[in-house]
Design an enzyme around this catalytic site. Structure first.
Site, PDB file in Angstrom:
ATOM      1  N   MET A  26     115.595  58.587 -11.197  1.00 31.02           N
ATOM      2  CA  MET A  26     116.962  58.603 -10.668  1.00 31.02           C
ATOM      3  C   MET A  26     117.904  57.936 -11.672  1.00 31.02           C
ATOM      4  SD  MET A  26     116.715  58.287  -6.594  1.00 31.02           S
ATOM      5  CE  MET A  26     116.487  56.543  -6.444  1.00 31.02           C
ATOM      6  N   GLY A  27     117.460  57.866 -12.937  1.00 35.66           N
ATOM      7  CA  GLY A  27     118.322  57.298 -13.980  1.00 35.66           C
ATOM      8  C   GLY A  27     118.393  55.782 -13.895  1.00 35.66           C
ATOM      9  N   GLY A  32     110.287  50.156 -17.154  1.00 36.94           N
ATOM     10  CA  GLY A  32     109.314  50.853 -16.298  1.00 36.94           C
ATOM     11  C   GLY A  32     109.340  52.352 -16.575  1.00 36.94           C
ATOM     12  N   HIS A  33     110.538  52.920 -16.566  1.00 35.36           N
ATOM     13  CA  HIS A  33     110.664  54.360 -16.861  1.00 35.36           C
ATOM     14  C   HIS A  33     110.141  54.660 -18.273  1.00 35.36           C
ATOM     15  CE1 HIS A  33     114.208  53.877 -13.962  1.00 35.36           C
ATOM     16  NE2 HIS A  33     113.448  54.747 -13.357  1.00 35.36           N
ATOM     17  N   LYS A 145     104.540  50.910  -8.691  1.00 38.89           N
ATOM     18  CA  LYS A 145     105.524  50.018  -8.043  1.00 38.89           C
ATOM     19  C   LYS A 145     105.962  50.641  -6.714  1.00 38.89           C
ATOM     20  CE  LYS A 145     110.030  48.092  -8.191  1.00 38.89           C
ATOM     21  NZ  LYS A 145     110.727  49.120  -7.427  1.00 38.89           N
ATOM     22  N   ARG A 183     117.738  48.854  -9.430  1.00 39.15           N
ATOM     23  CA  ARG A 183     118.517  48.045  -8.496  1.00 39.15           C
ATOM     24  C   ARG A 183     118.724  46.608  -8.995  1.00 39.15           C
ATOM     25  NH1 ARG A 183     118.921  50.332  -3.309  1.00 39.15           N
ATOM     26  NH2 ARG A 183     117.682  52.208  -3.060  1.00 39.15           N
TER      27      ARG A 183
HETATM   28  P1  AMP Z   1     113.206  55.708  -9.903  1.00 41.80           P
HETATM   29  O1  AMP Z   1     114.149  56.060 -11.002  1.00 41.80           O
HETATM   30  O2  AMP Z   1     113.392  54.305  -9.382  1.00 41.80           O
HETATM   31  O3  AMP Z   1     113.155  56.747  -8.811  1.00 41.80           O
HETATM   32  O4  AMP Z   1     111.761  55.693 -10.544  1.00 41.80           O
HETATM   33  C1  AMP Z   1     111.241  56.778 -11.273  1.00 41.80           C
HETATM   34  C2  AMP Z   1     109.783  56.542 -11.527  1.00 41.80           C
HETATM   35  O5  AMP Z   1     109.625  55.315 -12.263  1.00 41.80           O
HETATM   36  C3  AMP Z   1     108.960  56.370 -10.236  1.00 41.80           C
HETATM   37  O6  AMP Z   1     107.715  57.011 -10.392  1.00 41.80           O
HETATM   38  C4  AMP Z   1     108.799  54.870 -10.141  1.00 41.80           C
HETATM   39  O7  AMP Z   1     107.635  54.480  -9.431  1.00 41.80           O
HETATM   40  C5  AMP Z   1     108.696  54.476 -11.609  1.00 41.80           C
HETATM   41  N1  AMP Z   1     109.033  53.066 -11.786  1.00 41.80           N
HETATM   42  C6  AMP Z   1     110.112  52.414 -11.284  1.00 41.80           C
HETATM   43  N2  AMP Z   1     110.063  51.101 -11.620  1.00 41.80           N
HETATM   44  C7  AMP Z   1     108.929  50.922 -12.343  1.00 41.80           C
HETATM   45  C8  AMP Z   1     108.306  49.796 -12.953  1.00 41.80           C
HETATM   46  N3  AMP Z   1     108.841  48.575 -12.901  1.00 41.80           N
HETATM   47  N4  AMP Z   1     107.138  49.988 -13.617  1.00 41.80           N
HETATM   48  C9  AMP Z   1     106.585  51.231 -13.685  1.00 41.80           C
HETATM   49  N5  AMP Z   1     107.106  52.321 -13.119  1.00 41.80           N
HETATM   50  C10 AMP Z   1     108.265  52.180 -12.449  1.00 41.80           C
END
Ligand code: AMP
Length: 271
Positions: A26-27, A32-33, A145, A183
């Protein structure tokens, strides 16, 4: 790096690519990404990263509106990582085609975040199902996560016989222990410190629970967390990742799952 805003152009481009490693996001990209993307680049074929903030998975309008966005910075990061393909759909592009497979919502969707964010996982699976139909990736990279999300996507893929393998990726944390999250951009310095103290506290508690299982008292832990400065706790629960059962004695492996608020910012983690 090729950027696509239209599914038709994207489909045209990828029709001849055999192995696609797909990283949905979601950008608001962070470490992590980046770890997911780097992992995907070790697999054969091309990496495709999507950025789409899916309004249907937010159960509160304000949460959707305040979700941090920074497309310019994201594209710079993706360019530096040498990502092959980027898909940036808008609402119309992704929601105006007929889906072939119905979403499968496992009963675990009723637990944890499913209780406190009504409709959230239905929204997540709907969008992921659409991405999977469009992209037909060989692999999809998901972070532990968001364990519940990853689990439910895996179940959907299995039940609907989709030819995509889920690659689960470990949680990347900041030096202070806080799990990287888009966030976190909404936290001020003091809240960020509280988030770090929450992780330290839970790690400490986990050690104690492992030693002396009977010592786990939810009410006391909740009180301690509120004393640390947490605004509200949606849930704190123990689950065994392998069988999704609650641990019964100190020999059972488990993680502490938590969702909590620091003022209006909701964070989740599992430790
Ligand atoms: P999001 O942009 O928050 O929807 O996350 C996109 C992907 O990144 C999802 O598969 C999340 O689980 C992963 N993700 C988010 N935060 C982390 C993190 N701290 N470590 C590893 N993967 C993450």
């Amino acid at each position: 790096m090729k950027i696509f805003k239209s599914k038709h152009k994207l489909k045209e481009e990828i029709s001849n690519i055999k192995d696609i490693s797909f990283v949905p996001t979601m950008g608001g990209l962070h470490k992590g990404h980046i770890s997911l993307i780097k992992k995907s680049q070790n697999f054969k074929g091309k990496t495709l990263v999507s950025i789409f903030i899916n309004p249907t998975q937010f159960n509160k309008k304000n949460d959707f509106l305040s979700y941090p966005r920074n497309l310019k910075k994201d594209l710079k990061i993706l360019k530096n990582l040498n990502v092959d393909l980027i898909y940036l759909p808008n609402l119309k592009d992704i929601f105006t085609f007929k889906v072939k497979k119905k979403i499968f919502l496992d009963k675990f969707s009723k637990k944890l975040c499913g209780k406190s964010r009504r409709g959230h996982f239905k929204g997540v699976l709907n969008i992921v199902n659409r991405f999977l139909q469009l992209i037909e990736p060989r692999y999809i990279f998901l972070g532990v996560k968001d364990f519940q999300q990853s689990y439910l996507i895996s179940k959907h893929i299995l039940k609907r016989k989709i030819n995509t393998k889920v690659i689960n990726c470990k949680t990347i944390r900041e030096k202070n222990g806080v799990a990287c999250s888009t966030r976190n951009n909404n936290l001020n310095k003091a809240q960020y410190k509280i988030a770090s103290n929450v992780v330290k506290y839970l790690r400490y508690k986990k050690k104690i629970i492992k030693k002396k299982f009977s010592n786990f008292k939810f009410d006391l832990i909740k009180k301690d967390l509120l004393d640390l400065g947490v605004t509200k706790i949606d849930y704190i629960e123990l689950y065994n990742l392998k069988n999704l059962k609650k641990p019964k004695n100190k020999k059972d492996k488990f993680r502490i799952f938590i969702a909590f608020y620091l003022n209006k910012t909701r964070l989740i983690d599992n430790i």
